[in-house]
Design a protein around this motif. Structure first.
Motif, short mmCIF file in Angstrom:
data_model
loop_
_atom_site.label_atom_id
_atom_site.label_comp_id
_atom_site.label_asym_id
_atom_site.label_seq_id
_atom_site.Cartn_x
_atom_site.Cartn_y
_atom_site.Cartn_z
N LYS A 387 29.76 43.36 35.04
CA LYS A 387 29.91 44.26 35.35
C LYS A 387 30.67 44.59 36.88
N ILE A 388 31.48 43.93 37.08
CA ILE A 388 32.56 43.98 38.17
C ILE A 388 33.17 45.81 38.20
N SER A 389 33.51 45.68 39.24
CA SER A 389 33.61 46.98 39.87
C SER A 389 34.27 47.49 40.54
N GLY A 390 35.07 48.14 41.81
CA GLY A 390 36.40 48.71 42.52
C GLY A 390 37.24 48.54 41.63
N GLU A 391 38.29 48.34 42.24
CA GLU A 391 40.17 48.47 41.64
C GLU A 391 40.20 47.29 41.17
N ILE A 392 41.20 47.21 40.35
CA ILE A 392 42.01 45.76 40.05
C ILE A 392 42.61 45.98 41.06
N PRO A 393 42.85 44.67 41.85
CA PRO A 393 43.63 44.33 43.40
C PRO A 393 45.23 44.63 42.69
N PRO A 394 46.20 44.61 43.37
CA PRO A 394 47.62 45.76 43.02
C PRO A 394 48.45 44.22 43.43
N ALA A 395 48.00 42.72 43.93
CA ALA A 395 48.25 42.09 44.21
C ALA A 395 48.84 41.32 43.23
N LEU A 396 48.00 41.87 41.83
CA LEU A 396 47.41 40.31 40.67
C LEU A 396 49.33 40.98 39.81
N GLY A 397 49.78 42.20 39.90
CA GLY A 397 50.86 42.43 39.74
C GLY A 397 52.19 41.88 40.14
N THR A 398 51.84 40.41 40.53
CA THR A 398 52.68 39.99 41.14
C THR A 398 53.19 38.05 40.49
N ASN A 410 33.82 46.62 31.85
CA ASN A 410 32.94 46.36 33.24
C ASN A 410 32.59 47.63 33.37
N GLN A 411 33.37 47.70 35.48
CA GLN A 411 32.92 49.23 35.65
C GLN A 411 33.91 49.39 37.25
N LEU A 412 35.20 49.27 36.43
CA LEU A 412 36.99 49.09 37.18
C LEU A 412 37.13 50.72 37.57
N VAL A 413 37.69 51.12 38.10
CA VAL A 413 37.87 52.22 38.85
C VAL A 413 39.24 52.11 38.93
N GLY A 414 40.51 53.30 38.88
CA GLY A 414 41.52 53.74 39.58
C GLY A 414 42.31 52.81 38.52
N SER A 415 43.68 52.97 39.02
CA SER A 415 44.99 52.27 38.34
C SER A 415 45.23 50.75 37.99
N ILE A 416 45.67 50.51 37.19
CA ILE A 416 46.19 48.79 37.06
C ILE A 416 47.56 48.56 37.69
N PRO A 417 47.93 47.44 37.96
CA PRO A 417 48.82 47.22 38.60
C PRO A 417 50.21 47.80 38.03
N GLY A 419 52.81 45.71 36.94
CA GLY A 419 53.70 44.37 36.31
C GLY A 419 53.64 44.37 35.35
N THR A 420 54.42 43.97 34.33
CA THR A 420 55.04 44.39 32.94
C THR A 420 53.82 44.30 32.61
N GLN A 421 53.53 42.68 33.02
CA GLN A 421 52.43 41.62 32.25
C GLN A 421 50.86 42.67 32.20
N PHE A 422 51.00 43.77 33.22
CA PHE A 422 49.42 44.13 33.09
C PHE A 422 49.76 45.68 32.12
N GLN A 423 51.58 45.57 31.78
CA GLN A 423 51.51 47.01 30.56
C GLN A 423 52.20 46.56 29.51
N ARG A 424 51.76 44.84 29.31
CA ARG A 424 51.84 44.62 27.56
C ARG A 424 51.42 44.16 26.84
N GLN A 425 50.05 44.73 27.95
CA GLN A 425 48.40 43.68 27.19
C GLN A 425 47.84 45.51 26.13
N ASN A 426 47.41 44.60 25.50
CA ASN A 426 46.83 45.69 24.60
C ASN A 426 45.79 47.04 24.81
N GLY A 438 45.08 56.43 35.77
CA GLY A 438 46.66 56.53 36.05
C GLY A 438 47.77 56.70 35.14
N PRO A 439 49.12 57.36 35.83
CA PRO A 439 50.13 56.89 34.69
C PRO A 439 50.09 55.10 34.33
#
Length: 516
Positions: A387-398, A410-417, A419-426, A438-439
């Motif tokens: 039941k995690i909320s809020g945004e995914i911390p952008p710093a995780l993209g590093t 979960n209950q996440l909002v906003g954009s994903i980081p 980082g390419t590792q986030f964008q290559r997930q299913n 987000g884009p």
């Protein structure tokens, strides 16, 4: 003299010199047990591993007077052909029968010099023979992945008190309790009884295993609290309680984690643990916080064949797999499948050597700790089904080392980081979070549309199209009843004319017949 013909093609009628002491025919595509070995009166070492040998192990093998080391692993052998009686004067110290097709009762050579016995991955059945307790020199006993049943013999206490360093009974059908046989097991370094049918409580006598590095009791039906009484085991590196009926909290009353200073892998998933994790919960996890200079696998983990290493079944990156030599490379925390709640402690960011973190299938709330960005070695992160909320911390993209990420449901909002590792997930890694947008997410998940306000021109065009569509619909509605009425009237008229024609034609035909 030693002869090594590994990977060569060997015939069974090879002329074998009787003075040879060591013979290696590893990986030679042999299909029958070489009979010429029978002449090896001076043979002390035989390696026939990784071949295609079928059938029975001949009885004369164990009567070779100098024989000490036997490696028959990774073949298709199925029995022993009367070779169950080993001479009392036998010098045999190491036997590897693993990865074969042996069936029936377990056979262990009754040699007083036997140090290593590896019988894993066969189809041995029945109970563990009590004769095993008389092998006073036994250091490594691996009977894993068979069909052994019954209880664990209490007489094993004799072995664990004297010489036994490694005991692996994983993946059998053993039942009953894990007996209190570890009071003075000062040489025992690894105990694996996972994937059996054991029940009851964890033995209190395990505190006597002062050298214990690996304890795996996963996939049984143990019913107990978390074994904090084992925190005196200063050398414990692996603790697996997975898939049992353990319950309670994962910390003491004062909320402080202490003990287990060398712990590198802990898996308590799919139990009944509940409660919150204090903010400083991971403060004293020193082995995961800094790189240790002492990360070489102990020598006892290797058999004399040098091709056998300690292994452990772990859920890594979402897949269950058996891993070898894990003590040299892996650090993992798996708390998934419990009833833990509250926020994930920020102190998790102290575990800079952590590679796998799985907190999925709990009731965690709060935000994803931004301190996770400190875990530069992290390869797998699973926070799904919470039941995690809020945004995914952008710093995780590093975190360039991340390979698997799952924050779904979960209950996440906003954009994903970014980082390419986030964008290559299913796409499934982010589903179940309606507030994510987000884009970057649009690139990953094509089926999740980014909401955009409609433009005025588009709205006018859409209204005109709707009005035009409405006019056509109205016309259609007005036209349709007329068409239907016309068709009905036409059908009636045609039916009437047809009936009149048949009557008229019938009368004319009758007049014509009468005239004739």
């Amino acid at each position: 003299m030693s002869i090594s013909l590994s990977t060569a093609n060997i015939t069974s009628d090879l002329d074998f010199p009787s003075y040879v002491g060591s013979l290696s025919l590893r990986g030679c595509n042999i299909t029958e047990f070489p009979k010429f070995i029978r002449n090896g009166r001076n043979l002390f070492s035989i390696d026939l591993s990784n071949n295609k040998i079928k059938g029975q192990v001949p009885d004369w093998l164990w009567r070779l007077p100098e024989l000490s080391f036997v490696n028959l692993s990774n073949n298709s052998l199925s029995g022993f052909n009367g070779s169950l009686n080993v001479p009392p004067e036998s010098q045999i110290s190491s036997v590897d029968l693993s990865l074969n097709a042996f069936q029936g009762p377990l056979f262990i050579p009754s040699s007083k010099y036997l140090n290593y016995f590896l019988g894993s991955k066969n189809n041995f059945t029945g109970e563990i023979p009590l004769s095993i307790c008389g092998l006073s020199s036994l250091q490594i006993l691996d009977l894993s992945n068979n069909n052994l049943n019954g209880s664990i013999p209490r007489c094993l206490e004799t072995l664990v008190m004297s010489s036994l360093s490694y005991l692996n009974l994983r993946n059998n059908r053993l039942s009953g309790i894990l007996p209190e046989i570890f009071q003075n097991a000062k040489s025992l370094m690894s105990l694996d009884v996972s994937q059996n049918r054991l029940k009851g409580k964890m033995p209190a006598s395990l505190v006597g295993c002062s050298a214990l590095q690996v304890l795996n009791v996963g996939s049984n039906t143990f019913n107990d609290m978390f074994p904090f009484h084992l925190n005196s085991l200063q050398k414990l590196q692996v603790l697996v309680l997975r898939s049992n009926k353990f319950r309670g909290k994962l910390h003491n009353a004062d909320g402080v984690w202490f003990g287990f200073p060398q712990l590198k892998i802990i898996d308590v998933s799919y139990n009944g643990f509940f409660g919150t994790l204090p903010s400083l919960y991971f403060l004293n996890w020193t082995a995961m916080s800094s790189k240790s200079d002492d990360n070489m696998e102990p020598e006892y983990m290797q058999s004399p064949s040098r091709n056998y290493y300690f292994s452990l079944v772990l859920i890594s990156k979402g897949v269950s797999m058996e891993m070898e030599r894990i003590l040299t490379i892996y650090t993992a925390i798996d708390f998934s499948g419990n009833q833990l709640q509250g926020p994930i402690p920020d102190s998790v960011g102290l575990l800079k050597e952590l590679r796998i973190l799985n907190m999925s299938n709990n009731a965690f709330t709060g935000h994803i700790p931004s301190s996770l960005a400190n875990l530069t070695n992290l390869e797998s992160l699973d926070l799904s089904q919470n039941k995690i909320s809020g945004e995914i911390p952008p710093a995780l993209g590093t975190l360039s080392s991340l390979e698997v990420i799952n924050v779904s449901h979960n209950q996440l909002v906003g954009s994903i980081p970014q980082g390419t590792q986030f964008q290559r997930q299913n796409c499934s890694s982010y589903e179940g979070n309606p507030g994510l947008n987000g884009p970057s997410l649009k690139d990953v998940c094509r089926d999740i549309k980014v909401p955009t306000p409609p433009q005025p021109e588009l709205m006018e065009t859409k209204e005109e199209e709707e009005e035009e569509s409405f006019s056509w619909v109205a016309a259609g509605l007005g036209f349709a009843p007329g068409v239907v009425f016309g068709l009905v009237m036409g059908y009636i008229m045609v039916s009437y004319k047809h009936e009149w024609f048949m009557k008229f034609f019938g009368r004319s035909k009758q007049r014509t017949t009468r005239n004739h």
